[in-house]
Each structure stands twice: as C-alpha cells, then as structure tokens.
Scaffold this motif. Structure first.
Motif, PDB file in Angstrom:
ATOM      1  N   ILE A  50      26.563  21.640  62.631  1.00 25.83           N
ATOM      2  CA  ILE A  50      27.379  21.780  63.836  1.00 25.83           C
ATOM      3  C   ILE A  50      26.771  22.837  64.745  1.00 25.83           C
ATOM      4  CG2 ILE A  50      29.640  22.441  64.747  1.00 25.83           C
ATOM      5  CD1 ILE A  50      30.826  21.650  62.020  1.00 25.83           C
ATOM      6  N   MET A  51      26.663  22.522  66.018  1.00 31.37           N
ATOM      7  CA  MET A  51      26.232  23.499  67.017  1.00 31.37           C
ATOM      8  C   MET A  51      27.446  23.955  67.806  1.00 31.37           C
ATOM      9  SD  MET A  51      23.467  23.204  70.108  1.00 31.37           S
ATOM     10  CE  MET A  51      24.480  22.884  71.548  1.00 31.37           C
ATOM     11  N   VAL A  52      27.558  25.274  67.978  1.00 29.56           N
ATOM     12  CA  VAL A  52      28.628  25.852  68.788  1.00 29.56           C
ATOM     13  C   VAL A  52      27.968  26.678  69.894  1.00 29.56           C
ATOM     14  CG1 VAL A  52      30.658  27.342  68.840  1.00 29.56           C
ATOM     15  CG2 VAL A  52      30.196  25.937  66.817  1.00 29.56           C
ATOM     16  N   PRO A  53      28.035  26.228  71.144  1.00 34.10           N
ATOM     17  CA  PRO A  53      27.514  27.048  72.245  1.00 34.10           C
ATOM     18  C   PRO A  53      28.361  28.307  72.410  1.00 34.10           C
ATOM     19  CG  PRO A  53      27.691  24.749  72.906  1.00 34.10           C
ATOM     20  CD  PRO A  53      28.424  24.895  71.599  1.00 34.10           C
ATOM     21  N   VAL A  54      27.680  29.428  72.661  1.00 31.72           N
ATOM     22  CA  VAL A  54      28.342  30.724  72.751  1.00 31.72           C
ATOM     23  C   VAL A  54      27.994  31.388  74.077  1.00 31.72           C
ATOM     24  CG1 VAL A  54      28.409  33.038  71.747  1.00 31.72           C
ATOM     25  CG2 VAL A  54      28.291  31.045  70.258  1.00 31.72           C
ATOM     26  N   ASP A  55      29.009  31.918  74.738  1.00 29.96           N
ATOM     27  CA  ASP A  55      28.812  32.775  75.899  1.00 29.96           C
ATOM     28  C   ASP A  55      29.205  34.170  75.453  1.00 29.96           C
ATOM     29  OD1 ASP A  55      28.864  34.197  78.255  1.00 29.96           O
ATOM     30  OD2 ASP A  55      30.047  32.723  79.372  1.00 29.96           O
ATOM     31  N   LEU A  56      28.219  35.015  75.178  1.00 33.96           N
ATOM     32  CA  LEU A  56      28.511  36.349  74.644  1.00 33.96           C
ATOM     33  C   LEU A  56      29.299  37.206  75.626  1.00 33.96           C
ATOM     34  CD1 LEU A  56      25.227  37.296  72.739  1.00 33.96           C
ATOM     35  CD2 LEU A  56      27.437  36.595  71.785  1.00 33.96           C
ATOM     36  N   ALA A  57      29.240  36.892  76.906  1.00 29.11           N
ATOM     37  CA  ALA A  57      30.017  37.644  77.890  1.00 29.11           C
ATOM     38  C   ALA A  57      31.505  37.333  77.774  1.00 29.11           C
ATOM     39  CB  ALA A  57      29.521  37.343  79.302  1.00 29.11           C
ATOM     40  N   PHE A  87      25.105  28.788  66.016  1.00 24.84           N
ATOM     41  CA  PHE A  87      25.577  29.317  67.289  1.00 24.84           C
ATOM     42  C   PHE A  87      24.388  29.376  68.237  1.00 24.84           C
ATOM     43  CE2 PHE A  87      28.792  31.232  64.438  1.00 24.84           C
ATOM     44  CZ  PHE A  87      29.927  30.721  65.046  1.00 24.84           C
ATOM     45  N   VAL A  88      24.541  28.754  69.407  1.00 27.00           N
ATOM     46  CA  VAL A  88      23.468  28.675  70.391  1.00 27.00           C
ATOM     47  C   VAL A  88      23.945  29.322  71.688  1.00 27.00           C
ATOM     48  CG1 VAL A  88      22.126  27.081  71.821  1.00 27.00           C
ATOM     49  CG2 VAL A  88      22.456  26.595  69.403  1.00 27.00           C
ATOM     50  N   ALA A  89      23.052  30.074  72.317  1.00 27.68           N
ATOM     51  CA  ALA A  89      23.382  30.698  73.597  1.00 27.68           C
ATOM     52  C   ALA A  89      22.173  30.632  74.521  1.00 27.68           C
ATOM     53  CB  ALA A  89      23.819  32.140  73.391  1.00 27.68           C
ATOM     54  N   VAL A  90      22.469  30.534  75.805  1.00 25.55           N
ATOM     55  CA  VAL A  90      21.435  30.497  76.836  1.00 25.55           C
ATOM     56  C   VAL A  90      21.603  31.758  77.680  1.00 25.55           C
ATOM     57  CG1 VAL A  90      20.493  29.210  78.796  1.00 25.55           C
ATOM     58  CG2 VAL A  90      21.499  27.982  76.847  1.00 25.55           C
ATOM     59  N   THR A  91      20.501  32.449  77.945  1.00 26.51           N
ATOM     60  CA  THR A  91      20.544  33.675  78.729  1.00 26.51           C
ATOM     61  C   THR A  91      19.494  33.651  79.824  1.00 26.51           C
ATOM     62  OG1 THR A  91      20.548  36.093  78.619  1.00 26.51           O
ATOM     63  CG2 THR A  91      18.942  34.934  77.238  1.00 26.51           C
ATOM     64  N   ASP A 107      20.188  25.192  84.279  1.00 25.96           N
ATOM     65  CA  ASP A 107      19.571  24.648  83.066  1.00 25.96           C
ATOM     66  C   ASP A 107      20.507  24.526  81.875  1.00 25.96           C
ATOM     67  OD1 ASP A 107      17.180  24.713  84.487  1.00 25.96           O
ATOM     68  OD2 ASP A 107      16.604  26.678  83.702  1.00 25.96           O
ATOM     69  N   LEU A 108      21.717  25.040  81.947  1.00 24.82           N
ATOM     70  CA  LEU A 108      22.571  25.164  80.772  1.00 24.82           C
ATOM     71  C   LEU A 108      22.774  23.845  80.030  1.00 24.82           C
ATOM     72  CD1 LEU A 108      24.289  27.033  79.009  1.00 24.82           C
ATOM     73  CD2 LEU A 108      26.224  26.460  80.465  1.00 24.82           C
ATOM     74  N   ASP A 109      23.213  22.822  80.718  1.00 24.92           N
ATOM     75  CA  ASP A 109      23.526  21.550  80.059  1.00 24.92           C
ATOM     76  C   ASP A 109      22.301  20.962  79.362  1.00 24.92           C
ATOM     77  OD1 ASP A 109      25.987  21.952  81.293  1.00 24.92           O
ATOM     78  OD2 ASP A 109      25.504  20.626  82.968  1.00 24.92           O
ATOM     79  N   LYS A 110      21.182  20.901  80.063  1.00 20.26           N
ATOM     80  CA  LYS A 110      19.956  20.343  79.472  1.00 20.26           C
ATOM     81  C   LYS A 110      19.472  21.192  78.298  1.00 20.26           C
ATOM     82  CE  LYS A 110      18.350  19.250  83.881  1.00 20.26           C
ATOM     83  NZ  LYS A 110      17.322  19.222  84.885  1.00 20.26           N
ATOM     84  N   THR A 111      19.581  22.504  78.440  1.00 21.97           N
ATOM     85  CA  THR A 111      19.137  23.396  77.373  1.00 21.97           C
ATOM     86  C   THR A 111      19.997  23.223  76.128  1.00 21.97           C
ATOM     87  OG1 THR A 111      18.331  24.973  79.019  1.00 21.97           O
ATOM     88  CG2 THR A 111      18.622  25.789  76.766  1.00 21.97           C
ATOM     89  N   LEU A 112      21.308  23.111  76.298  1.00 19.70           N
ATOM     90  CA  LEU A 112      22.195  22.921  75.142  1.00 19.70           C
ATOM     91  C   LEU A 112      21.916  21.604  74.431  1.00 19.70           C
ATOM     92  CD1 LEU A 112      25.591  24.281  76.496  1.00 19.70           C
ATOM     93  CD2 LEU A 112      24.016  25.399  74.888  1.00 19.70           C
ATOM     94  N   ILE A 113      21.703  20.546  75.193  1.00 19.18           N
ATOM     95  CA  ILE A 113      21.412  19.241  74.590  1.00 19.18           C
ATOM     96  C   ILE A 113      20.084  19.300  73.830  1.00 19.18           C
ATOM     97  CG2 ILE A 113      20.858  16.830  75.104  1.00 19.18           C
ATOM     98  CD1 ILE A 113      22.959  17.098  77.446  1.00 19.18           C
ATOM     99  N   ALA A 114      19.077  19.932  74.421  1.00 18.71           N
ATOM    100  CA  ALA A 114      17.780  20.075  73.747  1.00 18.71           C
ATOM    101  C   ALA A 114      17.909  20.958  72.507  1.00 18.71           C
ATOM    102  CB  ALA A 114      16.745  20.648  74.711  1.00 18.71           C
ATOM    103  N   ALA A 115      18.725  22.004  72.589  1.00 14.09           N
ATOM    104  CA  ALA A 115      18.923  22.908  71.455  1.00 14.09           C
ATOM    105  C   ALA A 115      19.561  22.189  70.278  1.00 14.09           C
ATOM    106  CB  ALA A 115      19.776  24.101  71.877  1.00 14.09           C
ATOM    107  N   ALA A 116      20.504  21.305  70.556  1.00  9.58           N
ATOM    108  CA  ALA A 116      21.138  20.542  69.481  1.00  9.58           C
ATOM    109  C   ALA A 116      20.087  19.729  68.727  1.00  9.58           C
ATOM    110  CB  ALA A 116      22.232  19.633  70.032  1.00  9.58           C
ATOM    111  N   LYS A 117      19.220  19.091  69.473  1.00  5.49           N
ATOM    112  CA  LYS A 117      18.169  18.280  68.845  1.00  5.49           C
ATOM    113  C   LYS A 117      17.186  19.172  68.080  1.00  5.49           C
ATOM    114  CE  LYS A 117      14.872  14.652  69.823  1.00  5.49           C
ATOM    115  NZ  LYS A 117      14.302  13.748  70.820  1.00  5.49           N
ATOM    116  N   GLU A 118      16.759  20.251  68.711  1.00  3.23           N
ATOM    117  CA  GLU A 118      15.780  21.150  68.096  1.00  3.23           C
ATOM    118  C   GLU A 118      16.309  21.784  66.807  1.00  3.23           C
ATOM    119  OE1 GLU A 118      13.960  25.430  69.279  1.00  3.23           O
ATOM    120  OE2 GLU A 118      13.723  23.851  70.780  1.00  3.23           O
TER     121      GLU A 118
END
Length: 137
Positions: free
Chosen positions: A5-12, A37-41, A87-98
């Motif tokens: 399971i991937m859970v996107p995280v916004d640390l802010a 847990f995945v986050a984009v910064t 880039d958030l949406d594309k990055t999250l989708i790519a992160a799930a695959k990666e």
C-alpha cells in the motif's frame, strides 16, 4: 489481494492524515502487507525542510514513528520536484509503480469552489493510476 500500500504524505499537514493512515493500517493488517509512505517536495527550501535530503530524513522519521505506533512494516520514499504543484499527480503515480504498490490510500480534503473548476490531486490520481485508489475524506 494486495501486496503493498502506498500512502501519499504531506509533511506540512501530517495531522490531517490520521483517517487515511488508519484506513491503510487496517488494510495492511488485513492483508499482512507493508505500507510505503511517499512524499513529493520542492527542490528549493520549504516550510518543512531546507533541502530534499533533509526532507527525506524527516519523512523517514515520520515513517519510523508510524511503524512503531502501528506495529507494521513501513518504508518511505521522498521525491524532489522542480514544481510539486504541477508534478504531484504524475510523481505519485510513478512512485506507486516504482515502489511496487498495487493500492493507494490517499487523504482528500473537503471540496470547495476550486475543485469544481480544477481536479483535486486525489481525483486526478484515482482517474489516471492503473491501480486501485482509495480516497479517504
């Protein structure tokens, strides 16, 4: 049924993630699978961290704390981006695959006027990901 399971995280706004994390933890226990847990910064300084490396360390600390409190296997992955808002949406989708995730459990927010004009991040990920997405409001 699921393997990771991937859970996107916004640390802010980590305090707003409790419902999504609880849902992901319940599913992780049910299927005996790990959470990522995945986050984009931004590549520039933010309110959370001055550098992407500092951000990754803070995400790792968040993941470690969650693993201890939930009693589950947890990994983290931080992704620096030139412009996270774009880039958030594309990055999250790519992160799930990666990261080998086949389910995304994602927090949403209460929709307002902008969401009637522009798609929300959760809606965009759900629309374009090739895997199951559980949006928690």
């Amino acid at each position: 049924m699921y393997s990771r399971i991937m859970v996107p995280v916004d640390l802010a706004h980590a305090e707003r993630l409790s419902k999504a994390i609880t849902a992901a933890a319940d599913l992780a226990r049910l299927y005996a699978i790990p959470i990522c847990f995945v986050a984009v910064t931004a590549e520039t300084p933010t309110e959370v961290a001055h550098t992407p490396d500092e951000f990754a360390a803070k995400l790792q600390a968040f993941g470690t704390a969650q693993a201890e409190s939930l009693g589950l296997s947890v990994t983290t992955a931080a992704y620096p981006s030139h412009d996270p808002a774009i880039d958030l949406d594309k990055t999250l989708i790519a992160a799930a695959k990666e990261n080998g995730c086949d389910l995304i459990v994602m927090a949403s927010h209460v929709p307002g006027l902008p969401e009637h004009i522009f798609a929300s991040n959760a809606g965009a990920v759900a629309s374009h990901a090739g895997i199951s997405v559980f949006v928690v409001r």
